[in-house]
Design a protein around this motif. Structure first.
Motif, PDB file in Angstrom:
ATOM      1  N   GLU A 114       0.841  -1.189   0.000  1.00 41.66           N
ATOM      2  CA  GLU A 114       0.000   0.000   0.000  1.00 41.66           C
ATOM      3  C   GLU A 114       0.881   1.246   0.000  1.00 41.66           C
ATOM      4  O   GLU A 114       1.880   1.313   0.722  1.00 41.66           O
ATOM      5  CB  GLU A 114      -0.904   0.026   1.239  1.00 41.66           C
ATOM      6  N   VAL A 115       0.519   2.235  -0.807  1.00 40.79           N
ATOM      7  CA  VAL A 115       1.200   3.530  -0.776  1.00 40.79           C
ATOM      8  C   VAL A 115       0.480   4.415   0.233  1.00 40.79           C
ATOM      9  O   VAL A 115      -0.729   4.607   0.140  1.00 40.79           O
ATOM     10  CB  VAL A 115       1.210   4.198  -2.166  1.00 40.79           C
ATOM     11  N   GLY A 116       1.220   4.928   1.202  1.00 39.49           N
ATOM     12  CA  GLY A 116       0.583   5.702   2.257  1.00 39.49           C
ATOM     13  C   GLY A 116       0.366   4.846   3.490  1.00 39.49           C
ATOM     14  O   GLY A 116       1.059   3.850   3.714  1.00 39.49           O
ATOM     15  N   SER A 117      -0.619   5.210   4.276  1.00 39.82           N
ATOM     16  CA  SER A 117      -0.831   4.553   5.562  1.00 39.82           C
ATOM     17  C   SER A 117      -1.922   3.488   5.532  1.00 39.82           C
ATOM     18  O   SER A 117      -2.294   2.952   6.577  1.00 39.82           O
ATOM     19  CB  SER A 117      -1.197   5.602   6.622  1.00 39.82           C
ATOM     20  N   GLY A 118      -2.444   3.169   4.381  1.00 45.18           N
ATOM     21  CA  GLY A 118      -3.522   2.193   4.296  1.00 45.18           C
ATOM     22  C   GLY A 118      -3.045   0.777   4.587  1.00 45.18           C
ATOM     23  O   GLY A 118      -1.870   0.440   4.432  1.00 45.18           O
ATOM     24  N   VAL A 119      -3.985  -0.062   5.026  1.00 46.80           N
ATOM     25  CA  VAL A 119      -3.705  -1.471   5.286  1.00 46.80           C
ATOM     26  C   VAL A 119      -4.820  -2.302   4.678  1.00 46.80           C
ATOM     27  O   VAL A 119      -5.944  -1.815   4.489  1.00 46.80           O
ATOM     28  CB  VAL A 119      -3.598  -1.768   6.796  1.00 46.80           C
ATOM     29  N   PRO A 120      -4.563  -3.576   4.381  1.00 48.56           N
ATOM     30  CA  PRO A 120      -5.623  -4.449   3.860  1.00 48.56           C
ATOM     31  C   PRO A 120      -6.746  -4.627   4.865  1.00 48.56           C
ATOM     32  O   PRO A 120      -6.563  -4.447   6.081  1.00 48.56           O
ATOM     33  CB  PRO A 120      -4.893  -5.766   3.601  1.00 48.56           C
ATOM     34  N   ALA A 121      -7.896  -5.016   4.372  1.00 53.32           N
ATOM     35  CA  ALA A 121      -9.063  -5.213   5.243  1.00 53.32           C
ATOM     36  C   ALA A 121      -8.782  -6.268   6.299  1.00 53.32           C
ATOM     37  O   ALA A 121      -9.259  -6.153   7.445  1.00 53.32           O
ATOM     38  CB  ALA A 121     -10.274  -5.598   4.401  1.00 53.32           C
ATOM     39  N   SER A 122      -8.006  -7.299   5.960  1.00 52.71           N
ATOM     40  CA  SER A 122      -7.726  -8.366   6.921  1.00 52.71           C
ATOM     41  C   SER A 122      -6.944  -7.848   8.123  1.00 52.71           C
ATOM     42  O   SER A 122      -7.123  -8.333   9.247  1.00 52.71           O
ATOM     43  CB  SER A 122      -6.942  -9.499   6.239  1.00 52.71           C
ATOM     44  N   VAL A 123      -6.088  -6.855   7.906  1.00 50.63           N
ATOM     45  CA  VAL A 123      -5.347  -6.236   9.011  1.00 50.63           C
ATOM     46  C   VAL A 123      -6.257  -5.298   9.790  1.00 50.63           C
ATOM     47  O   VAL A 123      -6.255  -5.290  11.028  1.00 50.63           O
ATOM     48  CB  VAL A 123      -4.112  -5.480   8.483  1.00 50.63           C
ATOM     49  N   HIS A 124      -7.043  -4.520   9.076  1.00 45.17           N
ATOM     50  CA  HIS A 124      -7.971  -3.590   9.723  1.00 45.17           C
ATOM     51  C   HIS A 124      -8.926  -4.319  10.659  1.00 45.17           C
ATOM     52  O   HIS A 124      -9.272  -3.809  11.741  1.00 45.17           O
ATOM     53  CB  HIS A 124      -8.756  -2.823   8.655  1.00 45.17           C
ATOM     54  N   HIS A 125      -9.348  -5.509  10.263  1.00 42.49           N
ATOM     55  CA  HIS A 125     -10.311  -6.271  11.064  1.00 42.49           C
ATOM     56  C   HIS A 125      -9.652  -7.262  12.014  1.00 42.49           C
ATOM     57  O   HIS A 125     -10.350  -8.057  12.650  1.00 42.49           O
ATOM     58  CB  HIS A 125     -11.293  -7.010  10.151  1.00 42.49           C
ATOM     59  N   GLY A 126      -8.328  -7.220  12.121  1.00 40.74           N
ATOM     60  CA  GLY A 126      -7.638  -8.030  13.113  1.00 40.74           C
ATOM     61  C   GLY A 126      -7.457  -9.489  12.757  1.00 40.74           C
ATOM     62  O   GLY A 126      -6.994 -10.276  13.589  1.00 40.74           O
ATOM     63  N   ILE A 127      -7.810  -9.896  11.547  1.00 42.55           N
ATOM     64  CA  ILE A 127      -7.590 -11.283  11.147  1.00 42.55           C
ATOM     65  C   ILE A 127      -6.104 -11.530  10.938  1.00 42.55           C
ATOM     66  O   ILE A 127      -5.594 -12.616  11.229  1.00 42.55           O
ATOM     67  CB  ILE A 127      -8.406 -11.608   9.880  1.00 42.55           C
ATOM     68  N   ASP A 128      -5.411 -10.531  10.440  1.00 43.96           N
ATOM     69  CA  ASP A 128      -3.952 -10.552  10.345  1.00 43.96           C
ATOM     70  C   ASP A 128      -3.391  -9.487  11.274  1.00 43.96           C
ATOM     71  O   ASP A 128      -3.846  -8.335  11.227  1.00 43.96           O
ATOM     72  CB  ASP A 128      -3.481 -10.281   8.915  1.00 43.96           C
ATOM     73  N   SER A 129      -2.438  -9.854  12.096  1.00 42.37           N
ATOM     74  CA  SER A 129      -1.787  -8.902  12.998  1.00 42.37           C
ATOM     75  C   SER A 129      -0.437  -8.509  12.419  1.00 42.37           C
ATOM     76  O   SER A 129       0.318  -9.371  11.943  1.00 42.37           O
ATOM     77  CB  SER A 129      -1.583  -9.523  14.381  1.00 42.37           C
ATOM     78  N   ARG A 130      -0.121  -7.208  12.454  1.00 45.50           N
ATOM     79  CA  ARG A 130       1.141  -6.712  11.906  1.00 45.50           C
ATOM     80  C   ARG A 130       1.910  -5.896  12.933  1.00 45.50           C
ATOM     81  O   ARG A 130       1.314  -5.174  13.740  1.00 45.50           O
ATOM     82  CB  ARG A 130       0.894  -5.840  10.674  1.00 45.50           C
ATOM     83  N   TRP A 131       3.244  -6.009  12.830  1.00 45.46           N
ATOM     84  CA  TRP A 131       4.148  -5.215  13.644  1.00 45.46           C
ATOM     85  C   TRP A 131       5.229  -4.645  12.729  1.00 45.46           C
ATOM     86  O   TRP A 131       5.849  -5.393  11.958  1.00 45.46           O
ATOM     87  CB  TRP A 131       4.801  -6.073  14.727  1.00 45.46           C
ATOM     88  N   SER A 132       5.481  -3.357  12.826  1.00 41.08           N
ATOM     89  CA  SER A 132       6.487  -2.714  11.975  1.00 41.08           C
ATOM     90  C   SER A 132       7.890  -3.139  12.392  1.00 41.08           C
ATOM     91  O   SER A 132       8.179  -3.292  13.586  1.00 41.08           O
ATOM     92  CB  SER A 132       6.370  -1.192  12.076  1.00 41.08           C
ATOM     93  N   ILE A 133       8.755  -3.325  11.391  1.00 40.63           N
ATOM     94  CA  ILE A 133      10.157  -3.632  11.632  1.00 40.63           C
ATOM     95  C   ILE A 133      11.003  -2.809  10.670  1.00 40.63           C
ATOM     96  O   ILE A 133      10.509  -2.349   9.627  1.00 40.63           O
ATOM     97  CB  ILE A 133      10.475  -5.127  11.440  1.00 40.63           C
ATOM     98  N   PRO A 134      12.283  -2.612  10.985  1.00 41.41           N
ATOM     99  CA  PRO A 134      13.182  -1.964  10.014  1.00 41.41           C
ATOM    100  C   PRO A 134      13.420  -2.890   8.825  1.00 41.41           C
ATOM    101  O   PRO A 134      13.011  -4.061   8.827  1.00 41.41           O
ATOM    102  CB  PRO A 134      14.464  -1.743  10.823  1.00 41.41           C
ATOM    103  N   LEU A 135      14.116  -2.365   7.822  1.00 43.59           N
ATOM    104  CA  LEU A 135      14.488  -3.191   6.672  1.00 43.59           C
ATOM    105  C   LEU A 135      15.635  -4.114   7.075  1.00 43.59           C
ATOM    106  O   LEU A 135      16.780  -3.688   7.198  1.00 43.59           O
ATOM    107  CB  LEU A 135      14.906  -2.313   5.489  1.00 43.59           C
ATOM    108  N   LEU A 136      15.318  -5.381   7.283  1.00 48.96           N
ATOM    109  CA  LEU A 136      16.295  -6.357   7.744  1.00 48.96           C
ATOM    110  C   LEU A 136      16.822  -7.195   6.582  1.00 48.96           C
ATOM    111  O   LEU A 136      16.156  -7.342   5.557  1.00 48.96           O
ATOM    112  CB  LEU A 136      15.658  -7.293   8.775  1.00 48.96           C
ATOM    113  N   THR A 137      17.993  -7.758   6.777  1.00 48.72           N
ATOM    114  CA  THR A 137      18.499  -8.723   5.815  1.00 48.72           C
ATOM    115  C   THR A 137      17.677 -10.002   5.902  1.00 48.72           C
ATOM    116  O   THR A 137      16.934 -10.231   6.870  1.00 48.72           O
ATOM    117  CB  THR A 137      19.969  -9.059   6.092  1.00 48.72           C
ATOM    118  N   GLN A 138      17.833 -10.845   4.920  1.00 52.76           N
ATOM    119  CA  GLN A 138      17.122 -12.119   4.903  1.00 52.76           C
ATOM    120  C   GLN A 138      17.432 -12.936   6.157  1.00 52.76           C
ATOM    121  O   GLN A 138      16.509 -13.445   6.823  1.00 52.76           O
ATOM    122  CB  GLN A 138      17.518 -12.909   3.652  1.00 52.76           C
TER     123      GLN A 138
END
Length: 205
Positions: free
Chosen positions: A49-73
């Motif tokens: 997503e460009v900007g602050s939007g998230v998929p509906a599954s995240v908005h409704h809590g079916i998928d939980s997300r946590w921000s991380i820095p850009l990590l190596t593999q």
């Protein structure tokens, strides 16, 4: 609560997999760790997503997300393995229900909520200083300052797109080795090489 649902870690398969910078954007896309309460998949990826939007599954809590820095593999895969037991505790104390309007995910036990908070704390605690070897090293062609001209890069007016891709991989490897790093991303390198090729072609015309 889900019955017999076990966390499945989906590991990254490319060294720079968490990096993406969309055309016209000034910064790379934000990266995250995600747990699907419906399928049990634990993964790391970048936002499409460009900007602050998230998929509906995240908005409704079916998928939980946590921000991380850009990590190596390797760093991201270690993090996923570390978080898997906490993710399992979340699954064990979660449910997906109909709230009258949408299917939503919920954490229904104190242990699941504590696991959620522990994952958030771990992800937020990743140090983002330049000396952290777990972070992707990202440069731009502008910051490198025209490190290669067409001759040094091996670009001619007749170089094909496929050949430019291979040249880009070679130059990135050379730059990576010169910096003594395991993984390097050079933003804009593909466009830079194409401009070199197109400029040479225009001179020939």
């Amino acid at each position: 609560m889900p019955e017999n649902l076990t966390v499945t870690v989906r590991p990254l398969t490319r060294p720079d997999e968490l990096h993406a910078r969309f055309h016209g954007q000034s910064e790379a896309q934000p990266a995250y760790v995600e747990l699907g309460l419906e399928d049990g998949i634990l993964l790391a990826s970048y936002s499409t997503e460009v900007g602050s939007g998230v998929p509906a599954s995240v908005h409704h809590g079916i998928d939980s997300r946590w921000s991380i820095p850009l990590l190596t593999q390797d760093a991201a895969n270690r993090l996923l393995d570390e978080l898997a037991p906490l993710a399992q505790r979340m699954l064990d104390g979660s449910e997906i229900v109909w709230n009258g309007s949408n299917r939503v995910g919920r954490l229904v036990t104190e242990d699941a909520e504590a696991a959620y908070d522990a994952i958030a704390e771990r992800c937020e605690g990743i140090e983002e200083h330049d000396g952290n070897p777990d972070l992707l090293a990202v440069w731009s062609t502008d910051s490198i300052g025209g490190l290669w001209d067409a001759e040094e890069a091996g670009v001619t007016a007749g170089t094909t797109d496929e050949e430019l891709d291979r040249i880009g991989e070679r130059l990135t490897e050379e730059f990576r080795d010169g910096q003594g790093l395991e993984v390097v991303v050079i933003e804009g390198l593909d466009d830079y090489l194409r401009r070199l090729r197109d400029d040479l072609a225009a001179q020939d015309d």
